[in-house]
Enzyme design. Structure first.
Site, mmCIF file in Angstrom:
data_model
loop_
_atom_site.group_PDB
_atom_site.id
_atom_site.type_symbol
_atom_site.label_atom_id
_atom_site.label_comp_id
_atom_site.label_asym_id
_atom_site.label_seq_id
_atom_site.Cartn_x
_atom_site.Cartn_y
_atom_site.Cartn_z
ATOM 1 N N HIS A 113 -52.259 -21.754 -31.351
ATOM 2 C CA HIS A 113 -52.420 -22.082 -32.767
ATOM 3 C C HIS A 113 -52.669 -23.580 -32.913
ATOM 4 O O HIS A 113 -52.219 -24.372 -32.092
ATOM 5 C CB HIS A 113 -51.175 -21.666 -33.549
ATOM 6 N N GLY A 140 -38.603 -12.927 -12.794
ATOM 7 C CA GLY A 140 -38.153 -12.520 -14.117
ATOM 8 C C GLY A 140 -38.203 -13.643 -15.136
ATOM 9 O O GLY A 140 -37.930 -14.797 -14.831
#
Length: 190
Positions: A113, A140
């Site tokens: 953005h 992870g």
């Protein structure tokens, strides 16, 4: 150019224009079915995953739940495996090579953005491609940010936030992620 063409060209676009909202909704409907299939129904899961993704190797597998925006911008290679809670924001291409292993809660973001709040308030966004090479292991809770490339034979440590390219044959970790060392012949020993 319409906004879908702008998105695919890596230009700023409005994600609610030119059928993009409808494409995301269709993907969400396929994901809802995929994420609720019985775990023993691997044949149906593979067939539905082929409908979601742009391309995948024969033995590719993603353990539900799996989340993405469009799906069709994601390509994974042969012997790809992703564990629970893979999230891919794929407003730009995401290409992952063969033999990649993805641990739980990994997020791959192509979407970005504008920095200036006035521009961001217009709702415009952009996407930068993410590429992951062959034989990569993402630990992870790894986050891949827009525009990064991970080379072949790389290990990214758990919890890392990858904001820049990582070269082949390395171990990298941290926030921001940085190369810790090369992978060598000594690493063959378990």
């Amino acid at each position: 150019m319409n906004h879908k063409e702008r998105m695919l060209a890596g230009l700023p676009f409005k994600p609610w224009e030119d059928g993009l909202s409808e494409e995301r909704m269709a993907c969400q409907q396929r994901l809802a079915r995929y994420n609720t299939l019985p775990p023993e129904d691997r044949t149906a899961a593979s067939a539905l995953l082929r409908e979601i993704l742009g391309d995948m190797g024969e033995t590719a597998r993603i353990v539900p739940p799996f989340y993405c925006d469009y799906g069709k911008n994601i390509r994974v290679g042969e012997n790809f495996f992703a564990n629970f809670h893979l999230t891919v924001l794929d407003s730009a291409p995401v290409v992952i090579g063969k033999n990649a292993q993805i641990a739980p809660n990994v997020s791959i973001y192509t979407a970005g953005h504008p920095l200036h709040p006035d521009t961001r308030a217009t709702g415009m966004e952009y996407g930068l491609p993410v590429t992951v090479g062959d034989n990569v292991w993402l630990g992870g809770n790894v986050v891949l940010c827009p525009g990064v490339t991970i080379g072949d034979n790389v290990v990214i440590g758990a919890g890392s936030v990858v904001t820049r390219d990582i070269p082949s044959w390395t171990v990298a970790a941290g926030n921001p992620c940085r190369v810790l060392r090369s992978i060598t012949e000594e690493d063959r020993a378990f």
